[in-house]
Write a protein that holds these residues in place. Structure first.
Motif, PDB file in Angstrom:
ATOM      1  N   LEU A   1       0.835  -1.202   0.000  1.00  0.00           N
ATOM      2  CA  LEU A   1       0.000   0.000   0.000  1.00  0.00           C
ATOM      3  C   LEU A   1       0.874   1.258   0.000  1.00  0.00           C
ATOM      4  N   GLN A   2       1.936   1.237   0.793  1.00  0.00           N
ATOM      5  CA  GLN A   2       2.807   2.405   0.842  1.00  0.00           C
ATOM      6  C   GLN A   2       3.496   2.628  -0.504  1.00  0.00           C
ATOM      7  N   ASN A   3       3.867   1.558  -1.168  1.00  0.00           N
ATOM      8  CA  ASN A   3       4.447   1.697  -2.510  1.00  0.00           C
ATOM      9  C   ASN A   3       3.428   2.254  -3.496  1.00  0.00           C
ATOM     10  N   GLU A   4       2.175   1.829  -3.346  1.00  0.00           N
ATOM     11  CA  GLU A   4       1.138   2.357  -4.233  1.00  0.00           C
ATOM     12  C   GLU A   4       0.956   3.850  -4.014  1.00  0.00           C
ATOM     13  N   VAL A   5       0.993   4.280  -2.747  1.00  0.00           N
ATOM     14  CA  VAL A   5       0.874   5.717  -2.477  1.00  0.00           C
ATOM     15  C   VAL A   5       2.016   6.444  -3.180  1.00  0.00           C
TER      16      VAL A   5
ATOM     17  N   SER B   1       5.809  15.372  -6.515  1.00  0.00           N
ATOM     18  CA  SER B   1       5.524  13.999  -6.100  1.00  0.00           C
ATOM     19  C   SER B   1       5.688  13.865  -4.592  1.00  0.00           C
ATOM     20  N   HIS B   2       6.756  14.484  -4.082  1.00  0.00           N
ATOM     21  CA  HIS B   2       7.009  14.440  -2.644  1.00  0.00           C
ATOM     22  C   HIS B   2       5.897  15.135  -1.877  1.00  0.00           C
TER      23      HIS B   2
ATOM     24  N   ALA C   1      -0.906  12.990   1.014  1.00  0.00           N
ATOM     25  CA  ALA C   1      -1.665  11.745   1.151  1.00  0.00           C
ATOM     26  C   ALA C   1      -1.649  11.278   2.603  1.00  0.00           C
ATOM     27  N   TYR C   2      -0.445  11.259   3.194  1.00  0.00           N
ATOM     28  CA  TYR C   2      -0.342  10.779   4.572  1.00  0.00           C
ATOM     29  C   TYR C   2      -0.956  11.769   5.559  1.00  0.00           C
ATOM     30  N   VAL C   3      -0.825  13.060   5.294  1.00  0.00           N
ATOM     31  CA  VAL C   3      -1.433  14.053   6.187  1.00  0.00           C
ATOM     32  C   VAL C   3      -2.956  13.915   6.159  1.00  0.00           C
ATOM     33  N   SER C   4      -3.505  13.710   4.975  1.00  0.00           N
ATOM     34  CA  SER C   4      -4.961  13.612   4.896  1.00  0.00           C
ATOM     35  C   SER C   4      -5.453  12.353   5.609  1.00  0.00           C
ATOM     36  N   MET C   5      -4.687  11.279   5.512  1.00  0.00           N
ATOM     37  CA  MET C   5      -5.036  10.062   6.264  1.00  0.00           C
ATOM     38  C   MET C   5      -5.051  10.353   7.749  1.00  0.00           C
TER      39      MET C   5
ATOM     40  N   GLN D   1      -7.005   5.628   1.241  1.00  0.00           N
ATOM     41  CA  GLN D   1      -6.223   6.675   0.580  1.00  0.00           C
ATOM     42  C   GLN D   1      -5.768   6.211  -0.799  1.00  0.00           C
ATOM     43  N   VAL D   2      -5.333   4.966  -0.884  1.00  0.00           N
ATOM     44  CA  VAL D   2      -4.901   4.422  -2.179  1.00  0.00           C
ATOM     45  C   VAL D   2      -6.070   4.417  -3.160  1.00  0.00           C
ATOM     46  N   ARG D   3      -7.241   3.984  -2.681  1.00  0.00           N
ATOM     47  CA  ARG D   3      -8.407   3.951  -3.564  1.00  0.00           C
ATOM     48  C   ARG D   3      -8.753   5.363  -4.037  1.00  0.00           C
ATOM     49  N   LEU D   4      -8.658   6.331  -3.119  1.00  0.00           N
ATOM     50  CA  LEU D   4      -8.956   7.710  -3.470  1.00  0.00           C
ATOM     51  C   LEU D   4      -8.007   8.207  -4.553  1.00  0.00           C
ATOM     52  N   MET D   5      -6.718   7.955  -4.353  1.00  0.00           N
ATOM     53  CA  MET D   5      -5.736   8.433  -5.324  1.00  0.00           C
ATOM     54  C   MET D   5      -5.926   7.745  -6.670  1.00  0.00           C
ATOM     55  N   GLN D   6      -6.267   6.472  -6.630  1.00  0.00           N
ATOM     56  CA  GLN D   6      -6.490   5.747  -7.884  1.00  0.00           C
ATOM     57  C   GLN D   6      -7.696   6.326  -8.607  1.00  0.00           C
ATOM     58  N   THR D   7      -8.732   6.671  -7.857  1.00  0.00           N
ATOM     59  CA  THR D   7      -9.931   7.263  -8.459  1.00  0.00           C
ATOM     60  C   THR D   7      -9.581   8.581  -9.142  1.00  0.00           C
ATOM     61  N   ILE D   8      -8.754   9.378  -8.475  1.00  0.00           N
ATOM     62  CA  ILE D   8      -8.367  10.657  -9.061  1.00  0.00           C
ATOM     63  C   ILE D   8      -7.549  10.445 -10.321  1.00  0.00           C
TER      64      ILE D   8
END
Lengths: 97, 144
Positions: A62-66, B43-44, B50-54, B131-138
């Motif tokens: 999951l972290q790699n996907e992020v 990207s950074h 992403a992590y802050v929003s989580m 979060q991953v699903r959200l980013m993938q949707t975007i």
């Protein structure tokens, strides 16, 4: 059994949790992991160690996907002529949530 | 935006609007700055957002989200507390040793008791996968 002691409200860090509690928590964790394609009754009862191992792989994946998705988004946002369509896509996604 | 979701499934996303709100606002800010930043910087920033929003969606209720917010704000590693190693081998003890890897993966994991570690991990996985699903949707809506 003396292991029941851990259920009392001992505040010291030496209170142990029972094996049942461990098994219960582990199975809850297992329920969150991606399920195998062909679940069988025997497969469902993975050892706690296996679940912990799979949990670690899953978290790393999951972290790699992020990380990868962040790069994709960064590239897309780079196109200056795409700025407006990027904005529109973002707003559209927000409305669809 | 979807309203209250009556689905009792723990994998449903009642937290998704919170997650989406914060993350998309951050992306909008990053997007506006796109012309003056490099792809790598963006990207950074996006990953950080992403992590802050989580962590914001989870709030201060969870040890992992508190640890993550602290880490991001201080931009330093969370302090490690001494490990809790003992010589008695039991089933519980074996699993605690195997959990060392998990402690390193989970924000704030080093300081947790074993039972908390398992609960926090479950929560972390739920938010991380959302979060991953959200980013993938975007990404899908942008490239679609």
């Amino acid at each position: 059994m003396s292991s029941r002691r851990s259920r009392s409200s001992e505040s010291s860090s030496s209170s142990r949790i029972t094996e049942e509690q461990v098994i219960d928590l582990i199975s809850k964790l297992q329920a969150l992991l991606p399920q195998p394609q062909t679940p069988s009754t025997t497969d469902r009862v993975s050892s706690a160690a296996k679940v912990l191992q799979e949990t670690c792989s899953y978290i790393r994946n999951l972290q790699n996907e992020v990380h990868d998705l962040s790069e994709k988004l960064a590239e897309f946002l780079a196109e200056t002529e795409e700025t407006n369509s990027a904005q529109a896509a973002l707003i559209r996604t927000l409305l669809l949530m | 935006m979807k309203g209250g979701n009556p689905n009792p499934n723990p994998n449903s996303n009642p937290k998704k609007p919170l997650l989406a709100n914060h993350f998309i606002q951050a992306l909008t800010r990053i997007n506006l700055a796109a012309q003056t930043s490099s792809t790598r910087q963006r990207s950074h920033c996006i990953k950080r957002a992403a992590y802050v929003s989580m962590a914001c969606a989870a709030g201060s209720r969870r040890a992992w989200s508190r640890a993550m917010l602290q880490k991001i704000r201080l931009r330093s590693r969370v302090l490690r507390l001494p490990g809790d190693r003992r010589s008695i081998v039991s089933v519980v003890r074996r699993e605690e040793n195997r959990a060392d890897v998990l402690r390193k993966l989970l924000p704030g994991g080093q300081a947790m008791e074993f039972s908390s570690l398992l609960e926090e991990t479950a929560s972390y996985i739920q938010y991380l996968s959302a979060q991953v699903r959200l980013m993938q949707t975007i990404v899908d809506s942008m490239f679609g």
